[in-house]
Motif scaffolding. Structure first.
Motif, short mmCIF file in Angstrom:
data_model
loop_
_atom_site.label_atom_id
_atom_site.label_comp_id
_atom_site.label_asym_id
_atom_site.label_seq_id
_atom_site.Cartn_x
_atom_site.Cartn_y
_atom_site.Cartn_z
N ARG A 191 -11.91 -4.97 9.95
CA ARG A 191 -10.16 -5.35 9.93
C ARG A 191 -9.72 -4.27 9.23
O ARG A 191 -8.79 -3.56 8.90
CB ARG A 191 -10.50 -6.43 10.10
N ILE A 192 -10.23 -4.29 7.48
CA ILE A 192 -9.99 -3.84 6.19
C ILE A 192 -10.39 -2.27 6.92
O ILE A 192 -9.06 -1.03 6.63
CB ILE A 192 -10.86 -3.81 4.84
N HIS A 193 -11.95 -1.77 7.28
CA HIS A 193 -11.70 -0.45 7.66
C HIS A 193 -10.70 0.20 8.71
O HIS A 193 -10.21 1.52 8.56
CB HIS A 193 -13.13 0.03 8.37
N GLU A 194 -10.07 -0.55 10.22
CA GLU A 194 -9.68 -0.33 10.51
C GLU A 194 -8.56 -0.06 9.72
O GLU A 194 -7.83 0.85 10.63
CB GLU A 194 -9.42 -1.48 11.70
N LEU A 195 -7.42 -0.69 8.74
CA LEU A 195 -6.41 -0.35 8.28
C LEU A 195 -6.23 0.95 7.48
O LEU A 195 -5.49 1.33 7.16
CB LEU A 195 -5.76 -1.66 7.92
N VAL A 196 -7.77 0.29 7.39
CA VAL A 196 -7.85 1.65 5.86
C VAL A 196 -7.70 3.09 7.17
O VAL A 196 -6.67 4.15 6.27
CB VAL A 196 -8.63 1.48 5.59
N LYS A 197 -7.75 2.90 7.75
CA LYS A 197 -8.47 4.60 8.60
C LYS A 197 -6.37 4.79 9.09
O LYS A 197 -6.07 5.94 9.25
CB LYS A 197 -8.78 4.27 10.43
N GLU A 198 -5.93 3.51 8.66
CA GLU A 198 -4.15 4.15 9.36
C GLU A 198 -4.04 3.88 8.28
O GLU A 198 -2.97 3.04 8.28
CB GLU A 198 -3.31 2.19 10.69
N ARG A 199 -3.90 4.12 7.83
CA ARG A 199 -3.38 4.62 5.41
C ARG A 199 -2.93 3.34 5.89
O ARG A 199 -1.66 3.50 4.36
CB ARG A 199 -2.37 5.37 5.96
N SER A 200 -3.86 1.98 5.05
CA SER A 200 -2.83 0.99 4.72
C SER A 200 -3.85 1.37 3.33
O SER A 200 -4.66 1.81 3.20
CB SER A 200 -3.81 -0.42 5.01
N GLN A 201 -3.31 0.32 2.64
CA GLN A 201 -3.99 0.43 0.96
C GLN A 201 -4.43 -1.29 0.52
O GLN A 201 -3.21 -1.91 0.32
CB GLN A 201 -3.42 0.66 -0.17
N PHE A 202 -5.54 -1.34 -0.08
CA PHE A 202 -6.23 -2.79 -0.43
C PHE A 202 -6.50 -3.10 -1.18
O PHE A 202 -6.95 -2.14 -2.35
CB PHE A 202 -6.93 -3.12 0.45
N ILE A 203 -5.59 -3.74 -2.12
CA ILE A 203 -6.63 -4.96 -3.91
C ILE A 203 -6.90 -5.59 -3.60
O ILE A 203 -5.84 -7.28 -3.27
CB ILE A 203 -5.21 -4.61 -4.83
#
Length: 252
Positions: A184-196
């Protein structure tokens, strides 16, 4: 997209401690070694992990960053303003966030320790604004297990171009769900999201396109295999009988 473009477009670039504003480094939370030695911390444009033992200050830093950005200290979106107990530190008043040129379209501060309070507030808001619960999967988070409700927020409330700050998400998730979380993180990263993310989980911190900060007496960048969490888990899995013999000493 090259790394320089990613850095320009990331929502949160770094955090700085305004050291001149700190009255005393002998008081909490400034007495924590990681805070006492902190000047600035750069965030990865995709995923930043902060790891370390209990009590080292990783959740304290994460909470301060989230609160300074405008999130509710107990979790939720920018718009959540509930408070069950005022326990967050004043650190957020003495840090400076270096933001990118673009603002996120979504965002959430998700923390395990106050998730029950967040779920209660969502139910209360849904009674005031019927249909709100649909953005969390259409079912009260209280009517699901802790792990199911936590994962439901991740799957349904998180969206593209978002800033997501997660404090120990593994506390609610099974190993299988932690692996699903990587996807799920990878899906959102590909949609230009950032995680901390502050975590103890060797599974979650295995996400490759990231930076890992490990807190001991200070905070340093580590490779995945260099982290204490990884090394301990690897030793335990590879030498289970020996480790158990050490941990359970029945010689008496």
């Amino acid at each position: 997209m090259d790394i320089s473009t990613l850095k320009r477009n990331q929502f949160l670039r770094s955090v700085e401690l305004k050291r001149d504003n700190v009255e005393s480094f002998s008081k909490y939370p400034y007495c924590l070694p990681v805070i006492k030695n902190l000047t600035s911390l750069e965030f990865h444009p995709k995923v930043t992990f902060i790891v370390g033992e209990n009590g080292t200050g990783k959740s304290t830093i994460l909470e301060a960053v989230a609160t300074a950005y405008g999130f509710n200290p107990e979790g939720g979106t920018i718009n959540f303003n509930f408070a069950s107990m005022d326990t967050h530190s004043e650190l957020y008043n003495n840090i400076k966030l270096i933001k990118g040129v673009k603002k996120p379209e979504n965002g959430f501060f998700l923390r395990a320790e106050s998730f029950y309070n967040l779920a209660t507030n969502i139910d209360e808001l849904d009674r005031e604004v019927p249909g709100l619960i649909s953005s969390y999967g259409g079912k009260s988070l209280h009517n699901q297990s802790h792990g199911e409700s936590f994962f439901s927020v991740l799957m349904n409330r998180f969206g593209s171009k978002g800033l997501y700050i997660l404090d120990e998400p593994e506390a609610a998730l099974s190993p299988a769900r932690q692996m699903a979380m990587i996807s799920r993180i990878h899906e959102l990263v590909k949609e230009r999201s950032q995680f901390i993310i502050a975590t103890h989980s060797p599974i979650i911190m295995a996400y490759p396109d990231s930076i890992i900060y490990e807190i001991k007496d200070d905070i340093k960048v580590r490779e995945y295999e260099e982290t204490e969490h990884y090394q301990l888990m690897k030793s335990f899995i590879n030498n289970t009988d020996k480790m158990i013999d050490i941990l359970i000493d029945d010689e008496d």
